[in-house]
Write a protein that holds these residues in place. Structure first.
Motif, PDB file in Angstrom:
ATOM      1  N   SER A   1       2.942  32.689  24.220  1.00 14.79           N
ATOM      2  CA  SER A   1       3.162  33.114  22.841  1.00 14.79           C
ATOM      3  C   SER A   1       2.642  34.539  22.620  1.00 14.79           C
ATOM      4  CB  SER A   1       2.452  32.145  21.901  1.00 14.79           C
ATOM      5  OG  SER A   1       2.475  32.644  20.601  1.00 14.79           O
ATOM      6  N   GLU A   2       1.448  34.805  23.161  1.00 13.24           N
ATOM      7  CA  GLU A   2       0.888  36.173  23.014  1.00 13.24           C
ATOM      8  C   GLU A   2       1.794  37.191  23.696  1.00 13.24           C
ATOM      9  OE1 GLU A   2      -3.064  36.770  24.649  1.00 13.24           O
ATOM     10  OE2 GLU A   2      -2.601  38.911  24.875  1.00 13.24           O
TER      11      GLU A   2
ATOM     12  N   PRO B   1      11.603  37.734  25.213  1.00 13.30           N
ATOM     13  CA  PRO B   1      10.584  37.534  24.191  1.00 13.30           C
ATOM     14  C   PRO B   1      10.829  36.263  23.384  1.00 13.30           C
ATOM     15  CG  PRO B   1      11.407  39.791  24.137  1.00 13.30           C
ATOM     16  CD  PRO B   1      12.229  39.060  25.145  1.00 13.30           C
ATOM     17  N   ALA B   2      12.099  35.944  23.128  1.00  6.83           N
ATOM     18  CA  ALA B   2      12.394  34.751  22.321  1.00  6.83           C
ATOM     19  C   ALA B   2      11.868  33.500  23.013  1.00  6.83           C
ATOM     20  CB  ALA B   2      13.894  34.641  22.098  1.00  6.83           C
ATOM     21  N   ASP B   3      12.064  33.420  24.346  1.00  4.75           N
ATOM     22  CA  ASP B   3      11.559  32.258  25.086  1.00  4.75           C
ATOM     23  C   ASP B   3      10.035  32.257  25.109  1.00  4.75           C
ATOM     24  OD1 ASP B   3      14.067  31.273  25.656  1.00  4.75           O
ATOM     25  OD2 ASP B   3      14.257  32.441  27.511  1.00  4.75           O
ATOM     26  N   ALA B   4       9.460  33.421  25.306  1.00  7.18           N
ATOM     27  CA  ALA B   4       7.999  33.507  25.350  1.00  7.18           C
ATOM     28  C   ALA B   4       7.397  33.063  24.022  1.00  7.18           C
ATOM     29  CB  ALA B   4       7.564  34.938  25.673  1.00  7.18           C
ATOM     30  N   LEU B   5       8.031  33.461  22.922  1.00  4.29           N
ATOM     31  CA  LEU B   5       7.511  33.087  21.602  1.00  4.29           C
ATOM     32  C   LEU B   5       7.566  31.581  21.389  1.00  4.29           C
ATOM     33  CD1 LEU B   5       9.022  35.970  19.468  1.00  4.29           C
ATOM     34  CD2 LEU B   5       6.594  35.428  19.665  1.00  4.29           C
ATOM     35  N   LYS B   6       8.562  30.955  22.040  1.00  2.00           N
ATOM     36  CA  LYS B   6       8.651  29.492  21.923  1.00  2.00           C
ATOM     37  C   LYS B   6       7.645  28.827  22.853  1.00  2.00           C
ATOM     38  CE  LYS B   6      13.611  29.642  21.219  1.00  2.00           C
ATOM     39  NZ  LYS B   6      14.843  29.553  22.026  1.00  2.00           N
ATOM     40  N   GLY B   7       6.953  29.629  23.675  1.00  2.00           N
ATOM     41  CA  GLY B   7       5.996  29.067  24.622  1.00  2.00           C
ATOM     42  C   GLY B   7       6.685  28.515  25.847  1.00  2.00           C
ATOM     43  N   VAL B   8       7.923  28.961  26.092  1.00  2.00           N
ATOM     44  CA  VAL B   8       8.666  28.483  27.251  1.00  2.00           C
ATOM     45  C   VAL B   8       8.279  29.321  28.456  1.00  2.00           C
ATOM     46  CG1 VAL B   8      10.954  28.120  28.250  1.00  2.00           C
ATOM     47  CG2 VAL B   8      10.591  27.791  25.796  1.00  2.00           C
ATOM     48  N   ALA B   9       7.591  28.719  29.411  1.00  2.00           N
ATOM     49  CA  ALA B   9       7.198  29.455  30.623  1.00  2.00           C
ATOM     50  C   ALA B   9       7.983  28.902  31.792  1.00  2.00           C
ATOM     51  CB  ALA B   9       5.705  29.294  30.851  1.00  2.00           C
ATOM     52  N   ARG B  10       9.027  29.608  32.186  1.00  2.00           N
ATOM     53  CA  ARG B  10       9.882  29.113  33.271  1.00  2.00           C
ATOM     54  C   ARG B  10       9.506  29.782  34.578  1.00  2.00           C
ATOM     55  NH1 ARG B  10      15.443  29.565  29.960  1.00  2.00           N
ATOM     56  NH2 ARG B  10      14.720  31.700  29.939  1.00  2.00           N
TER      57      ARG B  10
ATOM     58  N   PHE C   1       8.696  42.181  12.904  1.00  2.00           N
ATOM     59  CA  PHE C   1       9.016  40.749  12.890  1.00  2.00           C
ATOM     60  C   PHE C   1       7.988  39.967  12.074  1.00  2.00           C
ATOM     61  CE2 PHE C   1      10.726  42.443  16.798  1.00  2.00           C
ATOM     62  CZ  PHE C   1      11.992  41.890  16.860  1.00  2.00           C
ATOM     63  N   VAL C   2       8.507  38.992  11.341  1.00  2.00           N
ATOM     64  CA  VAL C   2       7.631  38.024  10.665  1.00  2.00           C
ATOM     65  C   VAL C   2       8.138  36.646  11.086  1.00  2.00           C
ATOM     66  CG1 VAL C   2       6.807  37.131   8.461  1.00  2.00           C
ATOM     67  CG2 VAL C   2       7.304  39.572   8.700  1.00  2.00           C
ATOM     68  N   PHE C   3       7.220  35.849  11.641  1.00  2.00           N
ATOM     69  CA  PHE C   3       7.632  34.552  12.176  1.00  2.00           C
ATOM     70  C   PHE C   3       7.154  33.419  11.279  1.00  2.00           C
ATOM     71  CE2 PHE C   3       6.786  37.453  15.746  1.00  2.00           C
ATOM     72  CZ  PHE C   3       8.049  37.512  16.309  1.00  2.00           C
ATOM     73  N   GLN C   4       7.863  32.305  11.378  1.00  2.00           N
ATOM     74  CA  GLN C   4       7.495  31.141  10.571  1.00  2.00           C
ATOM     75  C   GLN C   4       6.070  30.677  10.885  1.00  2.00           C
ATOM     76  OE1 GLN C   4      10.080  27.771  11.121  1.00  2.00           O
ATOM     77  NE2 GLN C   4       9.022  26.506   9.624  1.00  2.00           N
ATOM     78  N   THR C   5       5.746  30.666  12.187  1.00  2.00           N
ATOM     79  CA  THR C   5       4.403  30.184  12.579  1.00  2.00           C
ATOM     80  C   THR C   5       3.430  31.353  12.782  1.00  2.00           C
ATOM     81  OG1 THR C   5       5.219  30.098  14.833  1.00  2.00           O
ATOM     82  CG2 THR C   5       5.186  28.029  13.618  1.00  2.00           C
ATOM     83  N   PHE C   6       3.722  32.444  12.180  1.00  2.00           N
ATOM     84  CA  PHE C   6       2.873  33.644  12.121  1.00  2.00           C
ATOM     85  C   PHE C   6       2.718  34.359  13.470  1.00  2.00           C
ATOM     86  CE2 PHE C   6       0.570  30.344   9.395  1.00  2.00           C
ATOM     87  CZ  PHE C   6       1.487  30.437   8.360  1.00  2.00           C
ATOM     88  N   HIS C   7       2.448  33.561  14.528  1.00  2.00           N
ATOM     89  CA  HIS C   7       2.227  34.126  15.865  1.00  2.00           C
ATOM     90  C   HIS C   7       1.156  35.217  15.859  1.00  2.00           C
ATOM     91  CE1 HIS C   7       4.946  31.892  18.276  1.00  2.00           C
ATOM     92  NE2 HIS C   7       6.020  32.244  17.606  1.00  2.00           N
TER      93      HIS C   7
ATOM     94  N   HIS D   1     -11.964  39.266   9.543  1.00  2.00           N
ATOM     95  CA  HIS D   1     -11.869  37.827   9.760  1.00  2.00           C
ATOM     96  C   HIS D   1     -10.969  37.562  10.966  1.00  2.00           C
ATOM     97  CE1 HIS D   1     -13.659  37.702   5.844  1.00  2.00           C
ATOM     98  NE2 HIS D   1     -13.609  36.382   5.781  1.00  2.00           N
ATOM     99  N   PHE D   2     -11.024  36.322  11.443  1.00  2.00           N
ATOM    100  CA  PHE D   2     -10.107  35.907  12.495  1.00  2.00           C
ATOM    101  C   PHE D   2      -9.041  35.009  11.868  1.00  2.00           C
ATOM    102  CE2 PHE D   2     -13.610  37.441  14.902  1.00  2.00           C
ATOM    103  CZ  PHE D   2     -13.024  37.981  16.034  1.00  2.00           C
ATOM    104  N   PRO D   3      -7.867  34.940  12.472  1.00  2.00           N
ATOM    105  CA  PRO D   3      -6.765  34.185  11.870  1.00  2.00           C
ATOM    106  C   PRO D   3      -7.152  32.771  11.459  1.00  2.00           C
ATOM    107  CG  PRO D   3      -5.938  35.461  13.699  1.00  2.00           C
ATOM    108  CD  PRO D   3      -7.424  35.650  13.686  1.00  2.00           C
ATOM    109  N   SER D   4      -7.969  32.125  12.284  1.00  2.00           N
ATOM    110  CA  SER D   4      -8.320  30.735  11.978  1.00  2.00           C
ATOM    111  C   SER D   4      -9.169  30.621  10.706  1.00  2.00           C
ATOM    112  CB  SER D   4      -9.077  30.124  13.157  1.00  2.00           C
ATOM    113  OG  SER D   4     -10.227  30.902  13.426  1.00  2.00           O
TER     114      SER D   4
END
Lengths: 419, 242
Positions: free
Chosen positions: A320-321, A410-419, B108-114, B159-162
């Motif tokens: 994700s990071e 990046p889209a896969d990485a953001l989903k946490g998909v590590a292939r 980018f702005v994501f639903q789960t913030f990331h 602060h930290f995100p959490s």
């Protein structure tokens, strides 16, 4: 950017404490074992006083006599008679010395004020002191004349001075060893137990032996040292020694009629068990070194594989990071760089811990007294090599998973998909 | 096909907006293939988004909304078709070039913030600036603080995100998206994880950014939020239906 990478790296290290511990343990433990092993080898084989001329020194440490039918073999350190009659005046040899093998009957006892004192005694000629460069704390060595005249003189080490004379000056004083009285002519710094050639507590002339039987023995209790004019003379010396072996006149040729042995360096001699070299063939130094090298590589490979696995897990869980960083402009190479920084940092921390632990372990071994008079030192050059190897493995173990992850969309990485 | 216009207009709030297309998609296809299955996620999508426009993409789950947003944001590569961002045909760009476009042109702005939990709020916001050349640490920090100020989070920078609520985390995510002053803001269900009040607050922030000239494309399920945008693009089974 580096500051950000370092900040992230430390946070990740702290967040994944167990992984971090395993990684650091693998790196530091490997380095410690490597350092202790190298220090040990350096201590045994490296040039250090009194063996400062090792590069020009070879010796004969073992001989074999064979029966005509090869069924009987007598293996032993060489005998005085053999060396005296057949090994003198080899071409290229500047100095030859004869000395007893301290570990072949060299342990002797003395009694002082009702206390039993154990010492290691070595008999040498006067030339011994010209090949070796002992550090004299008092007096000097005995001479060839002392040996010739069977003078009961002795050089003792510092520890013996302390035992017999309570650390006071020993020069000119006498001590009784194994029922014989010797006058002290010199006191030297302790020589480590593992320096097998010069090691002893007390050195006395060969001619003071209790019996003169040694003069008639082809085998038994003696080593010969040859100080060559230069290392380039070794092959000539070795060749001539082989031809001298063929000239040996045996007391009873029906019992033994062939002498086998080699003029070789101590490392060549000690490497024989490692390469399973029989006495009848020259030592296989190349194979011994290759064996040691392969053992070291294998030893380092195991933690390296472990590190690769740990790093793959560590990086995969950060998909994700990676996705976030790619989304905001990090290229694949930038991300590889980030993970390399993390792995190098981890390796350097592991290296620093390994450095401290190595010093601690070496000091502990030195102070344990398990190896008398040993002083194990950290070899900085080898430490740097070891650290470089650790960093290299750290890099290798980090680059592959980092590169694999950085290639993700990046889209896969953001989903946490590590292939 | 949509032609590219070059005239300028003035929006209701007075901000100068160009009618040039900021985003242009032509015949976009996206097919996911495995050994046995072929899934068409997007089919023949043609879309133009003018500079300064605020549009929403709606559709049921699995209709391809997020895939479309990822293609627009250069986070995913289309199987076919052309993508242009700010009049740059990016379809043929390599990894490094795409990274630069994402860094300079898109937020980018994501639903789960990331957000990265190991970093403080201000360090999270600084991330896009790390990949921009010529900025010192002090400049990055100054810009990050300014972005946080803009979303009303100047009191939470260390602060930290959490330690933040969902709404606050989304504000941090918006600050991170706008810190590099991109022309395009892509928001994937930015209010999806928030209650309606916080959702409205976030929509208010996005509307304010749009008023300041940002082009915004937002994916949403929520008709109430989509009504606040200028235009709605609807998808169904990967096809554009309006």
């Amino acid at each position: 950017m580096l500051k950000n990478y370092l900040k992230i790296a430390f946070k990740v290290f702290l967040r994944r404490k167990f992984f971090t511990f395993i990684s650091l343990f693998a790196i530091s433990f490997t380095l410690v074992v490597l350092m202790v092993a190298v220090s040990f080898l350096d201590h045994v084989f490296g040039a250090q006083p009194p063996e400062t001329k090792l590069d020009r020194t070879i010796g004969v440490f073992h001989l074999q006599m064979k029966s005509p039918d090869d069924n009987n073999t007598w293996s032993s350190p060489g005998g005085y008679k053999f060396f005296d009659r057949y090994a003198r005046n080899l071409p290229g040899v500047e100095i030859m010395s004869l000395l007893t093998d301290t570990f072949d009957g060299g342990k002797v006892y003395s009694y002082l004020d009702g206390n039993k004192i154990e010492s290691y005694l070595k008999h040498t000629d006067g030339e011994f002191w010209r090949i070796m460069e002992f550090t004299f704390l008092e007096g000097g060595p005995f001479t060839s004349d002392d040996e010739k005249n069977a003078n009961f003189v002795a050089v003792i080490n510092e520890a013996t001075r302390k035992k017999f004379f309570d650390g006071q000056s020993a020069l000119g004083r006498t001590l009784e060893v194994d029922g014989q009285r010797f006058r002290v002519v010199g006191v030297v710094a302790n020589v480590p137990y593992l320096r097998t050639i010069p090691f002893a507590d007390i050195w006395v002339p060969i001619s003071t032996m209790k019996t003169q039987a040694y003069k008639n023995q082809l085998l038994g209790g003696f080593n010969a040292l040859f100080l060559a004019r230069s290392k380039a003379d070794f092959p000539m010396i070795k060749e001539e020694f082989q031809s001298r072996l063929k000239q040996v006149e045996f007391d009873d040729p029906k019992e033994y009629n062939r002498m086998i042995g080699y003029a070789e360096t101590l490392f060549e001699f000690m490497s024989r068990p490692l390469t399973n070299s029989r006495q009848e063939e020259p030592a296989k130094v190349g194979r011994a070194l290759a064996t040691i090298f392969i053992i070291m590589i294998l030893f380092m490979l195991l933690p390296a594989i472990n590190l690769v696995n740990i790093n793959i897990s560590r990086i995969m869980e950060r998909a994700s990071e990676i996705g976030v960083r790619k989304a905001f402009g990090a290229s694949s190479w930038t991300l590889v760089g980030q993970f390399i920084v993390e792995n190098v940092l981890l390796s350097l921390i592991g290296g620093a811990i390994g450095f401290v632990l190595s010093r601690f372990v070496l000091r502990a071994i030195t102070e344990s007294g398990f190896f008398p008079y040993a002083d194990f030192q950290l070899n900085y050059r080898v430490f740097l090599y070891g650290l470089a190897v650790a960093v290299f493995f750290g890099l290798m173990s980090g680059v592959y998973p980092a590169w694999k992850m950085s290639r993700l969309h990046p889209a896969d990485a953001l989903k946490g998909v590590a292939r | 096909m949509t032609s590219q216009a070059t005239a300028s207009t003035t929006s209701a709030n007075g901000a100068q907006t160009s009618t040039a297309n900021m985003i242009q998609l032509e015949g976009i296809e996206k097919v996911y293939r495995t050994d046995r299955i072929e899934t068409v996620a997007l089919s023949d999508i043609n879309l133009s988004v003018r500079a300064g426009e605020f549009i929403s993409i709606m559709g049921p789950s699995g209709s391809g909304k997020s895939t479309l947003l990822n293609v627009i944001g250069l986070l995913d590569v289309p199987t076919g078709g052309k993508v242009s961002v700010n009049s740059k045909p990016v379809t043929s760009y390599g990894d490094k070039h795409l990274a630069r476009v994402r860094n300079e042109e898109i937020g980018f702005v994501f639903q789960t913030f990331h957000l990265i939990n190991d970093l403080s709020v201000v360090d999270n916001v600084e991330i896009p600036l790390l990949y921009r050349k010529g900025l010192s640490g002090a400049e990055r920090r100054k810009l990050a603080l300014r972005a946080l100020d803009r979303v009303g989070l100047h009191a939470r920078v260390h602060h930290f995100p959490s330690q933040l609520s969902g709404g606050q985390q989304q504000r941090v995510a918006i600050a991170r998206a706008i810190v590099g002053n991109p022309r395009i803001l892509l928001a994937d269900e930015p209010t999806g994880n928030l209650d309606s009040q916080m959702g409205d607050e976030i929509m208010g922030v996005l509307k304010g950014l749009n008023d300041d000239g940002a082009t915004i494309v937002m994916v949403t399920h929520d008709p109430r939020q989509s009504e606040k945008t200028e235009r709605i693009v609807r998808l169904f089974d990967g096809r554009q239906v309006s």
